[in-house]
Design a protein around this motif. Sequence first.
Motif, short mmCIF file in Angstrom:
data_model
loop_
_atom_site.label_atom_id
_atom_site.label_comp_id
_atom_site.label_asym_id
_atom_site.label_seq_id
_atom_site.Cartn_x
_atom_site.Cartn_y
_atom_site.Cartn_z
N PRO A 562 0.83 -1.21 0.00
CA PRO A 562 0.00 0.00 0.00
C PRO A 562 0.86 1.26 0.00
CG PRO A 562 -0.82 -1.57 1.62
CD PRO A 562 0.47 -2.12 1.12
N GLY A 563 0.49 2.22 -0.83
CA GLY A 563 1.21 3.48 -0.91
C GLY A 563 2.42 3.45 -1.80
N GLN A 564 2.75 2.29 -2.38
CA GLN A 564 3.95 2.18 -3.20
C GLN A 564 3.64 2.07 -4.70
OE1 GLN A 564 6.20 -1.18 -1.76
NE2 GLN A 564 6.40 -0.37 0.31
N GLN A 565 2.36 2.17 -5.06
CA GLN A 565 1.96 1.88 -6.44
C GLN A 565 2.64 2.78 -7.46
OE1 GLN A 565 0.00 2.12 -3.80
NE2 GLN A 565 -1.87 0.90 -3.95
N GLU A 566 2.95 4.02 -7.11
CA GLU A 566 3.52 4.97 -8.07
C GLU A 566 5.03 5.05 -8.00
OE1 GLU A 566 1.51 6.28 -10.25
OE2 GLU A 566 -0.17 5.29 -9.25
N TRP A 567 5.65 4.19 -7.23
CA TRP A 567 7.11 4.26 -7.10
C TRP A 567 7.79 3.83 -8.39
CZ3 TRP A 567 8.76 1.92 -1.70
CH2 TRP A 567 8.22 2.71 -0.68
N PRO A 568 8.71 4.62 -8.96
CA PRO A 568 9.47 4.20 -10.14
C PRO A 568 10.59 3.23 -9.77
CG PRO A 568 10.14 6.39 -9.47
CD PRO A 568 8.98 6.03 -8.58
N TYR A 569 10.93 3.19 -8.50
CA TYR A 569 11.96 2.28 -8.00
C TYR A 569 11.76 2.19 -6.49
CZ TYR A 569 14.19 6.49 -6.26
OH TYR A 569 14.44 7.67 -5.60
N TYR A 570 12.46 1.27 -5.87
CA TYR A 570 12.51 1.28 -4.41
C TYR A 570 13.92 0.95 -3.96
CZ TYR A 570 12.03 -3.89 -4.46
OH TYR A 570 12.21 -5.23 -4.67
N GLN A 571 14.25 1.42 -2.78
CA GLN A 571 15.54 1.10 -2.16
C GLN A 571 15.27 0.19 -0.96
OE1 GLN A 571 16.20 5.50 -2.17
NE2 GLN A 571 18.35 4.90 -2.27
N ILE A 572 16.20 -0.68 -0.72
CA ILE A 572 16.05 -1.60 0.41
C ILE A 572 17.42 -1.89 0.98
CG2 ILE A 572 16.12 -3.62 -1.11
CD1 ILE A 572 14.21 -5.00 0.89
N GLU A 573 17.52 -1.97 2.27
CA GLU A 573 18.80 -2.23 2.93
C GLU A 573 18.77 -3.60 3.57
OE1 GLU A 573 21.23 0.05 6.40
OE2 GLU A 573 20.95 1.11 4.51
N TRP A 574 19.88 -4.29 3.47
CA TRP A 574 20.03 -5.63 4.02
C TRP A 574 21.16 -5.62 5.05
CZ3 TRP A 574 17.27 -9.95 1.85
CH2 TRP A 574 16.51 -9.64 0.73
N GLY A 575 21.00 -6.44 6.08
CA GLY A 575 22.08 -6.68 7.03
C GLY A 575 22.62 -8.08 6.79
N VAL A 576 23.94 -8.20 6.67
CA VAL A 576 24.52 -9.49 6.29
C VAL A 576 25.86 -9.70 6.98
CG1 VAL A 576 25.54 -8.46 4.22
CG2 VAL A 576 25.23 -10.92 4.32
N LEU A 577 26.12 -10.92 7.39
CA LEU A 577 27.41 -11.33 7.95
C LEU A 577 28.21 -12.02 6.85
CD1 LEU A 577 26.15 -12.76 11.37
CD2 LEU A 577 27.50 -10.68 11.05
N ALA A 578 29.43 -11.56 6.64
CA ALA A 578 30.27 -12.12 5.58
C ALA A 578 31.73 -11.83 5.89
CB ALA A 578 29.89 -11.54 4.22
N THR A 579 32.60 -12.55 5.20
CA THR A 579 34.04 -12.35 5.45
C THR A 579 34.59 -11.16 4.68
OG1 THR A 579 34.52 -13.95 3.69
CG2 THR A 579 34.44 -14.78 5.96
N THR A 580 33.99 -10.88 3.52
CA THR A 580 34.45 -9.75 2.71
C THR A 580 33.26 -8.98 2.17
OG1 THR A 580 34.44 -10.99 0.63
CG2 THR A 580 36.47 -11.09 1.97
N GLU A 581 33.53 -7.80 1.68
CA GLU A 581 32.49 -6.96 1.08
C GLU A 581 31.89 -7.64 -0.14
OE1 GLU A 581 32.77 -2.76 -1.18
OE2 GLU A 581 33.32 -2.69 0.96
N GLU A 582 32.73 -8.27 -0.96
CA GLU A 582 32.23 -8.95 -2.15
C GLU A 582 31.29 -10.10 -1.79
OE1 GLU A 582 35.34 -8.23 -1.50
OE2 GLU A 582 35.70 -6.62 -2.96
N GLU A 583 31.66 -10.85 -0.76
CA GLU A 583 30.80 -11.95 -0.32
C GLU A 583 29.47 -11.43 0.19
OE1 GLU A 583 30.40 -15.30 3.20
OE2 GLU A 583 32.35 -14.33 2.88
N ALA A 584 29.49 -10.31 0.91
CA ALA A 584 28.26 -9.73 1.44
C ALA A 584 27.30 -9.38 0.31
CB ALA A 584 28.58 -8.49 2.28
N VAL A 585 27.84 -8.75 -0.76
CA VAL A 585 27.00 -8.38 -1.90
C VAL A 585 26.44 -9.63 -2.57
CG1 VAL A 585 27.01 -7.33 -4.18
CG2 VAL A 585 28.19 -6.20 -2.28
N ASP A 586 27.26 -10.65 -2.75
CA ASP A 586 26.80 -11.88 -3.40
C ASP A 586 25.67 -12.52 -2.61
OD1 ASP A 586 28.59 -11.59 -5.44
OD2 ASP A 586 30.10 -12.94 -4.58
N ARG A 587 25.82 -12.59 -1.29
CA ARG A 587 24.79 -13.23 -0.47
C ARG A 587 23.47 -12.45 -0.53
NH1 ARG A 587 26.08 -17.32 2.92
NH2 ARG A 587 28.30 -17.87 3.16
#
Length: 655
Positions: A562-587
């Motif tokens: 609800p309320g998102q029907q006109e959004w051209p995009y959305y942003q979302i943040e994830w919390g992740v445990l990983a050994t490296t930055e690249e691994e975090a993005v992959d997960r």
Amino acid sequence: EVRLLLGEEAVDWSTNPPMTPWLPEEGEWPEIELERALGDALRFVVQGDRAAGIKLLTEWDQRLTQQECQKEWFEVRLRLIAAYLLDDKRNRAEPLARGLEAKAAEANDFLTLRRLKRLLDPNTQPVPIPVLADYDAGPFANGTATSATPSADESGGATSGSEVTVDTTDDSTPVTAPDDNDTPLKAEMEQLMEQILEARQQEEPIEPLRAAREAILGYDISSIVSPRDGAMLIHLARFTVTGPEDARSVWAFAQRMLEHFSQEATVISVYADLGLHFHNVDEEEFAEITHEELERLFRKSLMLDPEKPRNFLRAAGFFEQVENLGEAERCYARAFRLDRTDAESALNLARIYRDTDRPRDALAALDLALREGCENADVAWEAALAAYGLEQFDSQLTYLDRHVALGENHVWVEYYRAWALLELGRYEECLAAIEREREFEPPGELHLQLLRAAALAQLDRDDEAATEIMTLLQSPLSEVEYLSISGIVRNFTRVWIAIADWPAEHPARLALEQRLLEAGLMSDEYFHHRRESDAETEVNFYRVRLRQATGDDWGTHAGCLPGQQEWPYYQIEWGVLATTEEEAVDRVLQQHHSGLDLPVEVQQVELAGEGFTDRPGVVWQGYRWCDDAPDAEDLFFGMDFDDDEGEEFMDDSEE
């Protein structure tokens, strides 16, 4: 002190064990020196050496005045006044009392003011330490004094003859609480009120309101003897205004009434409230009514009489409007302290507590009001919602029963009852409550379907639960505008918990999992369970922000909320445990199931913590937002309680 007040010997601090060798040198610990001085002065006073007690208290009175230790000075000055009264020197006590009263009123120290008022009452026997009740033992015991608990008359409640309980539930209807005490114009005030109410219900109210206004403005102010009548006339005149000229004439009438009762707290308060109303309606027309002047008036009314709850309510409303939330809370709390059964005070104080992240305090205020005898259905309803948010489900059922007893059953009551019954393991009763809720024609079905699916799953009626899940997934979430986002999350999470033991390949489980990931509503429990299969290792904690394009048909997509029907995009943040930055993005990218064919962009990766020993993987999925949708955060609809579950960007890994 208690021993002395009982007429017993004072404690001998020099023996068993000896205290004197352990005391610091004079001047090192002023607080303990004050405590010892108060004890010594009390011993002098109760043993008859009043002059010595007065001398010692006077020395500390002067010392604390010089050092501006106001809190301690209040206590010393009270005991000094008491000592003079016990020594039959009221002429010395009263000037000291006037100074104390002024300082205590300025500091809003209502306890000191009440103790002083009782101490000075000629019908009350003075005691060495002023308190709010009779001593029931010792030489100063007295059973003839008045009760220390404020009566309705003292507290300014609905039965007070000098208080005007003329606040309104909204800006359209004048109301007043019942009053058993007559004033000279009480019958005429009631007739005017009835006339105004009838006029405002007519299709053409202008002429009857004009007649009521002329009747009010026609009073000879000099002949009005009761401040209550004067305040009531100011208040009622407000509801006869139909245009700027009317407002000016009413304001002029109120100013003359204020001049007539210039030192009457309630008249000042009602006058200031009228000024605030006119200022809000037409600030340009009433430019002379400034917030500074209104604050002065409200504060003056509180200083003149700190025992009137409605005056504190009116002042609280003003302070809240000018965003002085500290003063607003203080005034709401004082109004509630003076009248525990007043619904308006309880509801406003609870709202302030809730809005400042103190839900337990909010529930405590509402609960206290009900326990003290408040019979307002809204108070019970808000208490039920507060208990729901705090997961106090037994209490929630009690408050819901109380709400229905004070009012009537209606839509949402049985829904919240079903929630509590579900959490208490009373699944059959939960299903019955859901069916009762449907009898009230709720605004939608999703919330009831989710609760029913959870209850069926808990009863091991898995086939029925699966059918319910597959049915509810046919409805687009974007149309569910009667629940808050947190309410949608909470309902879906409860279902997910109920089916957590189902096989991973179960069709209904897979469908629900896909929907929650697409909508960005997946619970933390899901991610925790997925990480359990990995071994512990040295990991860091990362926040990964994605930007997902949505497309033209986003409003009909299964993941749109609800309320998102006109959004051209959305942003979302994830919390992740990983050994490296690249691994975090992959997960994160592996877990990001948008259900969309459009590209997703990694916007930011932030190292938020390092050096953990834990299982790698996604920890949580945050709520979505869109920077180009200024009202995107205003996603709360209907009656659903807005709790903190699923709070945006919550970092469980730091706990």
